[in-house]
Design a protein around this motif. Structure first.
Motif, PDB file in Angstrom:
ATOM      1  N   ASP A 147      32.810  34.582  37.378  1.00 27.26           N
ATOM      2  CA  ASP A 147      32.529  34.953  35.996  1.00 27.26           C
ATOM      3  C   ASP A 147      31.134  35.552  35.867  1.00 27.26           C
ATOM      4  OD1 ASP A 147      34.312  32.111  34.570  1.00 27.26           O
ATOM      5  OD2 ASP A 147      34.995  34.106  35.213  1.00 27.26           O
ATOM      6  N   GLN A 148      30.186  35.017  36.622  1.00 26.72           N
ATOM      7  CA  GLN A 148      28.803  35.476  36.518  1.00 26.72           C
ATOM      8  C   GLN A 148      28.621  36.839  37.160  1.00 26.72           C
ATOM      9  OE1 GLN A 148      26.063  32.657  38.081  1.00 26.72           O
ATOM     10  NE2 GLN A 148      24.239  33.856  37.586  1.00 26.72           N
ATOM     11  N   TYR A 149      29.379  37.114  38.239  1.00 28.51           N
ATOM     12  CA  TYR A 149      29.253  38.395  38.937  1.00 28.51           C
ATOM     13  C   TYR A 149      30.608  39.113  38.944  1.00 28.51           C
ATOM     14  CZ  TYR A 149      24.983  36.176  40.561  1.00 28.51           C
ATOM     15  OH  TYR A 149      23.781  35.529  40.619  1.00 28.51           O
ATOM     16  N   PRO A 150      30.919  39.765  37.845  1.00 23.91           N
ATOM     17  CA  PRO A 150      32.245  40.383  37.710  1.00 23.91           C
ATOM     18  C   PRO A 150      32.498  41.467  38.748  1.00 23.91           C
ATOM     19  CG  PRO A 150      31.093  40.306  35.591  1.00 23.91           C
ATOM     20  CD  PRO A 150      30.089  39.964  36.644  1.00 23.91           C
ATOM     21  N   GLU A 151      31.431  41.962  39.414  1.00 30.14           N
ATOM     22  CA  GLU A 151      31.667  43.008  40.412  1.00 30.14           C
ATOM     23  C   GLU A 151      32.495  42.495  41.583  1.00 30.14           C
ATOM     24  OE1 GLU A 151      27.405  41.465  40.979  1.00 30.14           O
ATOM     25  OE2 GLU A 151      28.778  41.977  39.372  1.00 30.14           O
ATOM     26  N   ASN A 152      32.693  41.168  41.663  1.00 26.76           N
ATOM     27  CA  ASN A 152      33.549  40.611  42.704  1.00 26.76           C
ATOM     28  C   ASN A 152      35.028  40.737  42.366  1.00 26.76           C
ATOM     29  OD1 ASN A 152      31.398  39.833  44.278  1.00 26.76           O
ATOM     30  ND2 ASN A 152      31.205  37.831  43.277  1.00 26.76           N
ATOM     31  N   ILE A 153      35.317  41.289  41.198  1.00 25.19           N
ATOM     32  CA  ILE A 153      36.711  41.445  40.769  1.00 25.19           C
ATOM     33  C   ILE A 153      37.468  42.296  41.782  1.00 25.19           C
ATOM     34  CG2 ILE A 153      38.188  42.547  39.030  1.00 25.19           C
ATOM     35  CD1 ILE A 153      35.993  41.872  36.968  1.00 25.19           C
ATOM     36  N   THR A 154      38.659  41.824  42.151  1.00 24.31           N
ATOM     37  CA  THR A 154      39.513  42.629  43.029  1.00 24.31           C
ATOM     38  C   THR A 154      40.717  43.106  42.230  1.00 24.31           C
ATOM     39  OG1 THR A 154      40.677  40.639  43.766  1.00 24.31           O
ATOM     40  CG2 THR A 154      38.821  41.406  45.116  1.00 24.31           C
ATOM     41  N   VAL A 155      40.982  44.378  42.328  1.00 22.54           N
ATOM     42  CA  VAL A 155      42.116  44.996  41.640  1.00 22.54           C
ATOM     43  C   VAL A 155      43.049  45.536  42.715  1.00 22.54           C
ATOM     44  CG1 VAL A 155      42.817  46.851  40.080  1.00 22.54           C
ATOM     45  CG2 VAL A 155      40.713  45.578  39.636  1.00 22.54           C
ATOM     46  N   PRO A 156      44.343  45.297  42.613  1.00 21.81           N
ATOM     47  CA  PRO A 156      45.262  45.762  43.675  1.00 21.81           C
ATOM     48  C   PRO A 156      45.244  47.285  43.798  1.00 21.81           C
ATOM     49  CG  PRO A 156      46.476  45.013  41.740  1.00 21.81           C
ATOM     50  CD  PRO A 156      45.050  44.606  41.531  1.00 21.81           C
ATOM     51  N   PRO A 157      45.503  47.794  45.004  1.00 20.32           N
ATOM     52  CA  PRO A 157      45.499  49.249  45.189  1.00 20.32           C
ATOM     53  C   PRO A 157      46.698  49.893  44.505  1.00 20.32           C
ATOM     54  CG  PRO A 157      46.281  48.170  47.173  1.00 20.32           C
ATOM     55  CD  PRO A 157      45.823  47.076  46.253  1.00 20.32           C
ATOM     56  N   LEU A 158      46.547  51.149  44.141  1.00 16.05           N
ATOM     57  CA  LEU A 158      47.635  51.896  43.513  1.00 16.05           C
ATOM     58  C   LEU A 158      48.657  52.277  44.580  1.00 16.05           C
ATOM     59  CD1 LEU A 158      48.582  53.283  40.836  1.00 16.05           C
ATOM     60  CD2 LEU A 158      47.494  55.355  41.695  1.00 16.05           C
ATOM     61  N   ILE A 159      49.918  51.939  44.357  1.00 21.87           N
ATOM     62  CA  ILE A 159      50.994  52.276  45.289  1.00 21.87           C
ATOM     63  C   ILE A 159      51.621  53.598  44.847  1.00 21.87           C
ATOM     64  CG2 ILE A 159      53.155  51.538  46.332  1.00 21.87           C
ATOM     65  CD1 ILE A 159      50.764  49.750  46.985  1.00 21.87           C
ATOM     66  N   ILE A 160      51.710  54.557  45.760  1.00 21.86           N
ATOM     67  CA  ILE A 160      52.308  55.850  45.433  1.00 21.86           C
ATOM     68  C   ILE A 160      53.795  55.666  45.177  1.00 21.86           C
ATOM     69  CG2 ILE A 160      52.771  58.182  46.288  1.00 21.86           C
ATOM     70  CD1 ILE A 160      50.287  57.892  48.042  1.00 21.86           C
ATOM     71  N   PRO A 161      54.329  56.194  44.091  1.00 23.81           N
ATOM     72  CA  PRO A 161      55.771  56.046  43.820  1.00 23.81           C
ATOM     73  C   PRO A 161      56.589  56.561  44.994  1.00 23.81           C
ATOM     74  CG  PRO A 161      54.639  57.049  41.939  1.00 23.81           C
ATOM     75  CD  PRO A 161      53.651  56.994  43.053  1.00 23.81           C
ATOM     76  N   SER A 162      57.669  55.841  45.308  1.00 20.68           N
ATOM     77  CA  SER A 162      58.461  56.220  46.478  1.00 20.68           C
ATOM     78  C   SER A 162      59.901  56.563  46.144  1.00 20.68           C
ATOM     79  CB  SER A 162      58.456  55.081  47.500  1.00 20.68           C
ATOM     80  OG  SER A 162      58.977  53.902  46.917  1.00 20.68           O
TER      81      SER A 162
END
Length: 794
Positions: A147-162
Motif C-alpha cells: 500500500d505504501q509503495y504502489p509501484e510494486n503493483i503487478t498487472v498481468p500482461p496483455l494477451i494477443i487475441p488468438s
C-alpha cells in the motif's frame, strides 16, 4: 476447408492436440480432498507459476501439447520456463489433467481443471496455515508495504487475441514500427470501459479513497481526468504540482495537477494495460519516412480496423483492413503507395493518341491491361536490369519469401526476367495468387518461386508506380452483357499476338480506374472502321451458341440440346431447378465406372471411435464428416490442384452426367461429380471431398487428372444415432448445426449402409464433443433435449 486443429503427430511447435476423448476427471470429492497430515507452514512456492500455467491452458479448451508450453509461457510472461517440469508433469497435476499419449514423459496433453478446483488446490497450504483466520505479522507488513509503495503493483500482461475476427483502434504512431493500438472486444475494450465505469463509481462515491502520497516516477495511479473520467496512468515526470502522466489504456500523455492523482486500488490491477504497440507489415524498412508516416497517420488514427496478425511477439506484426465499404481495403498496401514517385506515373489524357502501345493481358470480362511508353517504363526497365545483374552473382535462394501476406510486393521470375508482383490471395502454405504489377496478369504460383527485393533496391523498386493501365474497348453494344468465351478468345488472339498498337482515349472512369479506348493495329491507324473495337463489334461473337449438344448418358450415346435463353445464375438457386437438384441429391447416383476410381475410404469398425471433422450439417438426419487423420492429405491435394489447373492450358470438355471432373469454385479447385446439366451453360455438381452441392459454369470444369484420383473421396454422408428419424424442424436443425458444423468431433459408428459408389455410402453414428477438459458431450443427448424443449413451446 482447413481444420482449425493440426494433426496430433506433428509435435514441433504444435499448440492444439489431435482430437480424442480426454481422460475422465476425478470426482469433485477426490479433487477437493486435502491431505490429512499437512505439517508445512509454508505456502506453495510454485503457486504463482502454476497460476500462470493455468491462465495459458484456459485459452486452449481442446488441450495443449506439453512440449508447446515452454515457448508459450516465455512469450506470454517473458520469463524462462523451468525445463525440468516437462520431465515430471505430475508436479502440475493439481491444476491440470495430464493425459499421457505414449511412454515418453513429455508427449502428453494438458487440460485445465475447472477454476474452482484450481483455486482450492493452489491455496490448500494457505488454508491450513490460516485455520484460525489470523494473518501473520509478516503478511500484514507485506500488505502495508504494497500500500505504501504502489509501484510494486503487478498487472498481468496483455494477451494477443488468438481466435475469431480481431479489430483494433489505432491510438497514435511515432513510426510504422511503433503504432499504438487498443484491441476491440469483450475481454479488451469492453472490459476497459467497464473498469473505468467502476473506477468512476468508486472514486466518486467512496470517501475512503485517498490522494496518492509520496509520488515517484513510474508509479501507477488513478487520475481524475477531464469530463469526470477516471483513468489508470503511470507517472512519467514530477515538477512541483505539475505531474506528467501517461494513460496506460489510452496511450496519450498530459500534465495534471497533484490533487487529481489518487492511489490505484487493488481491484483495478487485474486488467492488463490496453494500449499496446504493433508494427505494420510491409512498411518496416520505411518506418521513419515522413511522407509514409504522415499518410499512415491520416488514414488510421482514431479509427477502428479489422486486423490480420502475421507474427505474435512483444510487438506483433499486423495488417490493417478497412472493412467499412463494399470491398476490404488493405491499409498497409494503400499507404505504401505514398512512396510512389509521381513523376513516373502515367496519366492518360482524353482524346489523346498513343503509339507503340503493348497489350499485356486480357480478362474474361473483356477488360485489358496496356503498357504505354513512358519515363516510368524506362526507369522500370533499368531497375530490373540492375536486379538481374545483382542476382547473377548471388544465390537467389538467400532471398526466399518466408512470410507471404496479402499486399506484399516481391519478385517473380517470368520468361527469363524478374518481374514485380503483388500477393493478392493466399490459398495454402505453398500456393498463392499474385498480380504482375506491370502487366496486370493474375497467376497462381508457388511460394517457393517468390523472392524478396534486396534491401538496397527496395526503395527504388517501390517508388515506380505500376506500369500497366486498365482499359476497356469503347462503344461496344450496350447489350453485350457478359462476354462470351468466343469474344474473349477472339480479343486475346487479336491483341496478344500483335507487338504494338495505337490507342485513342475517349473516356476516363476515375471511380473504377479504367480508361475507355479505341485500339488500332499499326496499319489501320487512324481508320475507325478498322479499329479493334469495330471489328469485334461486327463479328458474330456475342450470341451464346444455341446448338450445343452435351452428352447426358454414361455411355455417351444420347444427348440433350441446351438452349441459351433460359435462366440466370440467381434463378438457378430457386424454384423448379432447386427442387430438381434437391430431389436428385436424395436419390443414389447412377452406377459409375470404377476405372481410375480412388479406393474407397476406410472406415472404423462398428463401435470403435474415429476422429472426424463436420464440414456440412443440414440436420441430424443428414450431415457430412471427413476423417480427421486424412485432412492434411486433402489439403496437399487441394494445393496441387490449384497449382496444376492455374497453369494448365484449358481443355475442351465433353460433359457427361455421373462422371468425375475438376471444377473451379470461387478460388479453389475441387473433385466433383456432375449431378445435373442445367440450361444456359451451368452444371449442378457435388463436391466429393466436402459434401456440398454447387452450381458452376461449364467453363470452369476441366478433366480430373489421374494424379488427383488416388486419394479416397473424403466426404462421408452421415445421420445421427440415438435419435428417432423424423422431419426435422428449422429450430432443431439450427441447434444441431451450431453444435457440430465446422468442428472436430469424435464419431462412434453404429452402422454402415454400403453402396456401389463410395460417395453414396451412409453411416449412422454417434457424435461426441471432447473440447471440454472434464466432460464429453454426446450430441444426441442435446438434440433429444432440444426436441423436448421445442415440444413444450408448442
Amino acid at each position: 476447408v482447413k481444420s482449425p486443429f493440426p494433426q496430433g503427430d506433428q509435435m514441433d511447435g504444435l499448440l492444439y492436440p489431435a482430437k480424442k476423448i480426454p481422460p475422465i476427471a476425478k470426482s469433485d470429492t477426490e479433487q477437493e480432498k486435502a491431505p490429512e497430515n499437512v505439517t508445512s507452514s509454508k505456502a506453495d512456492p510454485f503457486s504463482d507459476f502454476k497460476q500462470k500455467v493455468v491462465n495459458i491452458l484456459l485459452k486452449y479448451s481442446s488441450g495443449l501439447w506439453a512440449n508447446a508450453l515452454p515457448k508459450l509461457y516465455q512469450d506470454t510472461y517473458q520469463v524462462k520456463f523451468p525445463e525440468d517440469i516437462l520431465n515430471n508433469l505430475e508436479l502440475l497435476s493439481d491444476v491440470c489433467v495430464v493425459d499421457y499419449v505414449s511412454e515418453v514423459p513429455r508427449k502428453a496433453i494438458l487440460y485445465a481443471k475447472p477454476q474452482r478446483h484450481i483455486d482450492e488446490n493452489l491455496n490448500v497450504t494457505e488454508k491450513v496455515q490460516r485455520h484460525d483466520g489470523v494473518k501473520t505479522t509478516a503478511e500484514q507488513q507485506c500488505e502495508e508495504s504494497k500500500d505504501q509503495y504502489p509501484e510494486n503493483i503487478t498487472v498481468p500482461p496483455l494477451i494477443i487475441p488468438s481466435e475469431g475476427s480481431v479489430s483494433v483502434m489505432v491510438l497514435e504512431l511515432k513510426n510504422t514500427n511503433e503504432v499504438l493500438i487498443r484491441y476491440v472486444g469483450k475481454d479488451y475494450s469492453s472490459a476497459q470501459e467497464q473498469m473505468e465505469d467502476d473506477m468512476k463509481a468508486y472514486y466518486s462515491q467512496n470517501s475512503t479513497a485517498s490522494l496518492a502520497q509520496s509520488l515517484s516516477v513510474g508509479q501507477l495511479v488513478a487520475v481524475h481526468a477531464e469530463e469526470d473520467a477516471w483513468l489508470r496512468a503511470r507517472i512519467i515526470s514530477l515538477d512541483d504540482n505539475r505531474i506528467k502522466v501517461c494513460y496506460v489504456d489510452h496511450g496519450f500523455s498530459e500534465f495534471v495537477e497533484s490533487n487529481s492523482v489518487y492511489k490505484l486500488q487493488k481491484q483495478f490491477h487485474s486488467l492488463p494495460f490496453q494500449a499496446a504497440k504493433c508494427k505494420l507489415a510491409g512498411l518496416e524498412v520505411f518506418c521513419d519516412d515522413p511522407v509514409l508516416v504522415k499518410t499512415v497517420e491520416s488514414q488510421t488514427c482514431s479509427k477502428i480496423f479489422a486486423v490480420e496478425i502475421l507474427e505474435k511477439s512483444d510487438i506483433p506484426l499486423l495488417i490493417l483492413y478497412d472493412t467499412s465499404g463494399e470491398d476490404d481495403i488493405n491499409i498497409n498496401g494503400t499507404c505504401l503507395k505514398a512512396l510512389y514517385d509521381k513523376s513516373l506515373a502515367l496519366h492518360l489524357q482524353v482524346d489523346a493518341l498513343y503509339t507503340n502501345v503493348r497489350v499485356t493481358s486480357v480478362f474474361s470480362d473483356g477488360s485489358l491491361y496496356c503498357q504505354v511508353p513512358s519515363k516510368g517504363l524506362s526507369r522500370l526497365s533499368e531497375t530490373l536490369q540492375k536486379l538481374e545483374d545483382y542476382f547473377h552473382y548471388k544465390q537467389t535462394s538467400d532471398f526466399n519469401v518466408s512470410l507471404p501476406f496479402c499486399g506484399k510486393i516481391c519478385l517473380f521470375p517470368s520468361k527469363g526476367k524478374w518481374a514485380r508482383v503483388e500477393i493478392r490471395i493466399i490459398h495454402t502454405r505453398r500456393a498463392l495468387d499474385v498480380q504482375f504489377m506491370d502487366t496486370g496478369t493474375v497467376a497462381t504460383v508457388k511460394v517457393s518461386e517468390l523472392r524478396e527485393i534486396p534491401p538496397q533496391f527496395l526503395r527504388e523498386v517501390i517508388a515506380i508506380p505500376p506500369q500497366a493501365i486498365k482499359c476497356c474497348l469503347a462503344d461496344l453494344p450496350p447489350n453485350t452483357g457478359m462476354w462470351t468465351p468466343d469474344a474473349v478468345l477472339w480479343l486475346r488472339d487479336t491483341v496478344m499476338n500483335c507487338p504494338e498498337f495505337s490507342m485513342k482515349v475517349v473516356k476516363q472512369d476515375d471511380s473504377k480506374g479504367i480508361a475507355h479506348v479505341y485500339l488500332f493495329a499499326p496499319e489501320n491507324f487512324p481508320d475507325m472502321d478498322h479499329s479493334v473495337n469495330r471489328q469485334i463489334k461486327n463479328a458474330d461473337l456475342w450470341k451464346h451458341q444455341k446448338d450445343v449438344f452435351l452428352s447426358v448418358s454414361p455411355s455417351g450415346t444420347s444427348s440433350t440440346k441446351v438452349t441459351s435463353d433460359a435462366v440466370s445464375a440467381q434463378q438457378l438457386t430457386s424454384g423448379r431447378l432447386e427442387k430438381s437438384v434437391s430431389d436428385s441429391a436424395r436419390e443414389p447416383s447412377s452406377a459409375v465406372s470404377t476405372i481410375d476410381m480412388p479406393p474407397p475410404l476406410p472406415l472404423s469398425k462398428t463401435g470403435e471411435l474415429m476422429d472426424v471433422y463436420v464440414s456440412v450439417a443440414c440436420h441430424p438426419g443428414h450431415f457430412i464428416v471427413q476423417p480427421w487423420k486424412e485432412l492434411h492429405n486433402l489439403e496437399a491435394l487441394m494445393e496441387e490442384m490449384i497449382l496444376y489447373y492455374s497453369r494448365a492450358e484449358e481443355k475442351h470438355v465433353n460433359i457427361e452426367k455421373n462422371k468425375l471432373y475438376a471444377a473451379k469454385i470461387e478460388n479453389q479447385w475441387y473433385r466433383v461429380i456432375i449431378k445435373g446439366i442445367l440450361r444456359n451453360g451451368f452444371l449442378s455438381v457435388y463436391e466429393l471431398d466436402y459434401g456440398k452441392h454447387e452450381f458452376v459454369s461449364i467453363e470452369k470444369v476441366q478433366p480430373l487428372m489421374d494424379t488427383f484420383r488416388k486419394l479416397p473421396f473424403q466426404a462421408i454422408t452421415a445421420q445421427l444415432a440415438g435419435v428417432k428419424s423424423q422431419q426435422w424442424s428449422e429450430e432443431a436443425s439450427i441447434v444441431f448445426r451450431n453444435l457440430v458444423e465446422k468442428k472436430p468431433l469424435v464419431a462412434q459408428i453404429q452402422a454402415v449402409n454400403e453402396s456401389t459408389n463410395s460417395w453414396d455410402r451412409k453411416i449412422v453414428t454417434f457424435l461426441v464433443d471432447t473440447s471440454l477438459p472434464d466432460t464429453d458431450i454426446w450430441i444426441h443427448d442435446f438434440v433429444s433435449q432440444s426436441l423436448v424443449e421445442f415440444s413444450k413451446d408448442d
